[in-house]
Design a protein around this motif. Structure first.
Motif, short mmCIF file in Angstrom:
data_model
loop_
_atom_site.label_atom_id
_atom_site.label_comp_id
_atom_site.label_asym_id
_atom_site.label_seq_id
_atom_site.Cartn_x
_atom_site.Cartn_y
_atom_site.Cartn_z
N HIS A 169 38.97 43.71 42.49
CA HIS A 169 38.33 43.62 41.18
C HIS A 169 36.81 43.71 41.35
N THR A 229 38.97 41.03 34.28
CA THR A 229 38.73 42.23 35.07
C THR A 229 40.05 42.77 35.60
N ASN A 250 35.82 47.36 31.86
CA ASN A 250 35.93 46.47 33.02
C ASN A 250 34.71 45.57 33.13
N VAL A 251 33.55 46.08 33.60
CA VAL A 251 32.35 45.24 33.64
C VAL A 251 31.11 46.06 33.25
N ASP A 296 31.38 39.12 32.99
CA ASP A 296 31.70 40.53 32.68
C ASP A 296 30.60 41.48 33.13
#
Length: 305
Positions: A169, A229, A250-251, A296
């Motif tokens: 991740h 995530t 995702n981020v 995040d």
């Protein structure tokens, strides 16, 4: 998590799997004859369930544990996430375009020099060629950096060690300063916002990495309901024209570009699992103070080609 707009046999089957129930046990929870369950799942998306059964499934999902809801959300989006189209298959096979960095070992892809269409108004901008990480920096990548340098680990690592369940991740809870320190350690840099945008959109100004269609299932954004995530290689159908993953969702990713020179705020790109899909377009702007850290926000790096 967000509810299911339309329950078909497919969604019912995925909820049963997420709950780890047999057909008989699941039928009892829904309130139908156990013979209905294999028929639902066999018909899949061609069978829209009755309003009574849809309401029962709504209730079952809303009352399920957080673990079950997350598992259901992941199963629900899995097919769209990993589905390859011809473009993605071609990009993933272009070994001549990628190379492995000698320090952190991450695979990088070449973004050729030339003009690309930038921003919401698609202005023509020239950029020299550069290499960019195919994937965001993962917890496993960041762990090597922490072990080599003694840098402070992220706050979500138990006892300061990378959790096995999060190795693939993207690393989060990192400030702009943390991301810059990682980049310096491996001889790279954070991308400028323009480098990041070109790597995401390609040279012709497509709205999203995969094209112009607003398909939320191709990215880990709020609408997927995962609320966390995901592994950086999961969304293969959302790959960019240069083969970069997770350029939407995702981020959020730190860039080296300051929002205002000397202001201490740096641009962020790409949106996150916490963001509505309307924030996912790579042309959009966001920024935060360099000391900000959140669950995040992560990064990826660039280097000279």
């Amino acid at each position: 998590m967000t509810g299911v707009t339309r329950w078909t046999g497919r969604e019912a089957g995925l909820l049963r799997k997420a709950m780890r129930k047999t057909g008989k046990a699941f039928a009892e929870l829904v309130g139908v004859n156990q013979r209905q369950i294999p028929r639902w799942e066999g018909r899949g998306e061609t069978l829209e369930l009755s309003l009574t059964n849809q309401a029962a499934l709504d209730t079952l999902l809303s009352q399920a544990s957080r673990e079950i809801q997350l598992r259901f959300a992941a199963l629900l989006t899995e097919r769209a996430a990993v589905q390859h189209d011809a473009r993605a298959e071609e990009l993933l096979r272009r070994d001549s375009r990628t190379s492995k960095h000698p320090v952190d070992g991450k695979v990088m892809t070449l973004v050729e020099e030339g003009i690309y269409l930038s921003g919401p108004d698609n202005r023509s901008v020239w950029l020299d060629s550069f290499l960019i990480d195919v994937y965001p920096t993962t917890n496993e990548d960041y762990d090597r950096f922490v072990q080599a340098t003694g840098h402070r680990p992220p706050q979500h690592w138990p006892d300061g060690r990378c959790p096995v369940t999060l190795t693939t991740h993207p690393v989060v809870w990192v400030t702009w300063h943390d991301a810059t320190a990682y980049a310096r350690w491996c001889g790279k840099a954070l991308p400028t916002s323009r480098q990041w945008e070109k790597a995401a959109r390609g040279p012709k100004g497509r709205v999203y990495p995969w094209g112009d269609e607003p398909t939320a299932a191709k990215a880990n954004v709020a609408e997927t309901g995962i609320d966390d995530t995901t592994p950086v290689s999961r969304y293969q159908s959302g790959v960019s024209p240069y083969g970069a993953f997770d350029m939407c969702g995702n981020v959020w990713e730190w860039c080296s570009t300051e929002e205002t020179p000397g202001g201490g705020r740096y641009e962020l790109k790409g949106s996150a699992f916490t963001s509505p899909f309307e924030r996912a377009a790579p042309s959009l702007q966001n920024a935060a103070n360099a000391s900000m850290r959140d669950n995040d926000t992560g990064f990826r790096c660039v280097s000279e080609s």
